[in-house]
Scaffold this motif. Structure first.
Motif, PDB file in Angstrom:
ATOM      1  N   ARG A  81       0.806  -1.217   0.000  1.00  0.00           N
ATOM      2  CA  ARG A  81       0.000   0.000   0.000  1.00  0.00           C
ATOM      3  C   ARG A  81       0.839   1.267   0.000  1.00  0.00           C
ATOM      4  N   GLU A  82       1.907   1.308   0.768  1.00  0.00           N
ATOM      5  CA  GLU A  82       2.708   2.524   0.826  1.00  0.00           C
ATOM      6  C   GLU A  82       3.274   2.880  -0.541  1.00  0.00           C
ATOM      7  N   LEU A  85       0.357   4.178  -2.727  1.00  0.00           N
ATOM      8  CA  LEU A  85      -0.061   5.524  -2.323  1.00  0.00           C
ATOM      9  C   LEU A  85       0.860   6.582  -2.923  1.00  0.00           C
ATOM     10  N   LYS A  88       0.046   6.923  -6.599  1.00  0.00           N
ATOM     11  CA  LYS A  88      -1.170   7.712  -6.800  1.00  0.00           C
ATOM     12  C   LYS A  88      -0.877   9.202  -6.661  1.00  0.00           C
ATOM     13  N   PHE A 113      -4.524   7.775   1.948  1.00  0.00           N
ATOM     14  CA  PHE A 113      -4.110   8.525   0.759  1.00  0.00           C
ATOM     15  C   PHE A 113      -4.085  10.022   1.038  1.00  0.00           C
TER      16      PHE A 113
END
Length: 295
Positions: A81-82, A85, A88, A113
């Protein structure tokens, strides 16, 4: 329950059932998925209305609301996830045309986020229907309002994001109409949704985890997204791949299909799906649509 007699995206009456999928997360109920022959979208039939759907989100396995790290699949999700993120953030800055600005994240979950964007100097605002998730976001120092506050917003934004959210929204057209009004000139809308035309979706069929009934009200194809955005004065500028989603979805799908997860099979299917999508972002397991305002 909501029964659609017309396509909820394009209003065509040319709709038909194509498969049935089980809610593996909460209720264990089975729901019918229908397809529109006009715009190619799929949608879950006979879903709970907005007042009743909340019961289907109450689960420790619902990651965006609980931040749980129990179990291998959840740990794998948080492990990447990091990185995602940060990707993104770079995507938003590139297409919004500013390194710092105002961003609205609709369905922001626990605010992970928005925290990244806030740390990068952006002014952030989140909307989230789940109270527990809002409280976790607030503990990060992120400003979050209930989702119903959308229609009352008057500020405008350089970027508006919906990361795996649009498929959950009952008032689909009302949301998109309001989002158009909230975008600044030159601003961009970022929508990430699963793609049922991807290779992993085809391979797993009714066991494909990204159908996630009844929480996922709609199941988008790239072909269906274009007329939907045009209907609300917007156009797709780019389609960006979400490479990790094929692995996460395949791990869940293996569990749903066989009753026990197989890491080797899931990884192979994730690799196969991504290989099929190389050079063709619109064939990825999940797609980020970068959207600009035209009207």
């Amino acid at each position: 329950m909501i029964h659609h007699h017309r396509c909820p995206l394009c209003s065509s009456s040319s709709i038909k059932p194509v498969l049935s999928a089980r809610d593996h997360t909460v209720s264990k109920e089975t729901f019918s998925i229908w397809e529109c022959e006009t715009c190619t979208a799929r949608f879950t039939q006979d879903v709970p209305d907005q007042n009743e759907i909340g019961h289907y989100y109450i689960s420790e396995d619902y990651i965006s609301h609980t931040e749980t790290k129990q179990g291998f699949i959840n740990r794998a999700y948080h492990a990447v996830r990091e990185f995602t993120l940060q990707q993104k953030k770079k995507l938003v800055c590139r297409y919004a045309g500013v390194s710092k600005g105002d961003i609205l994240d609709i369905g922001c979950g626990t605010g992970a986020f928005l925290k990244v964007m806030q740390d990068a100097g952006w002014t952030v605002q989140g909307l989230e229907p789940d109270q527990g998730a809002r409280e976790l976001a607030a503990s990060r120092g992120v400003s979050v309002l209930p989702a119903k506050a959308l229609q009352g917003l008057t500020s405008t934004y350089n970027a508006i994001s919906m990361w795996h959210v649009l498929e959950h929204v009952h008032d689909l057209h009302g949301y998109l109409e309001k989002i158009n009004l909230l975008l600044k000139p030159g601003g961009r809308l970022f929508i990430a949704v699963p793609n049922f035309t991807s290779a992993d979706a085809v391979a797993y069929g009714e066991s494909w985890a990204a159908y996630d009934v009844p929480r996922h009200l709609y199941h988008f194809s790239p072909a269906s997204m274009k007329p939907l955005m045009a209907l609300h004065g917007m156009a797709i500028e780019s389609m960006e791949p979400m490479w990790f989603d094929s692995f996460y979805v395949s791990m869940l799908s293996e569990k749903y299909k066989k009753g026990a997860g197989s890491l080797i099979s899931a990884c192979w299917q994730g690799i196969s799906s991504n290989a099929a999508a190389l050079g063709h972002s619109d064939q990825c397991s999940s797609v980020i649509y970068v959207i600009r305002k035209i009207i």
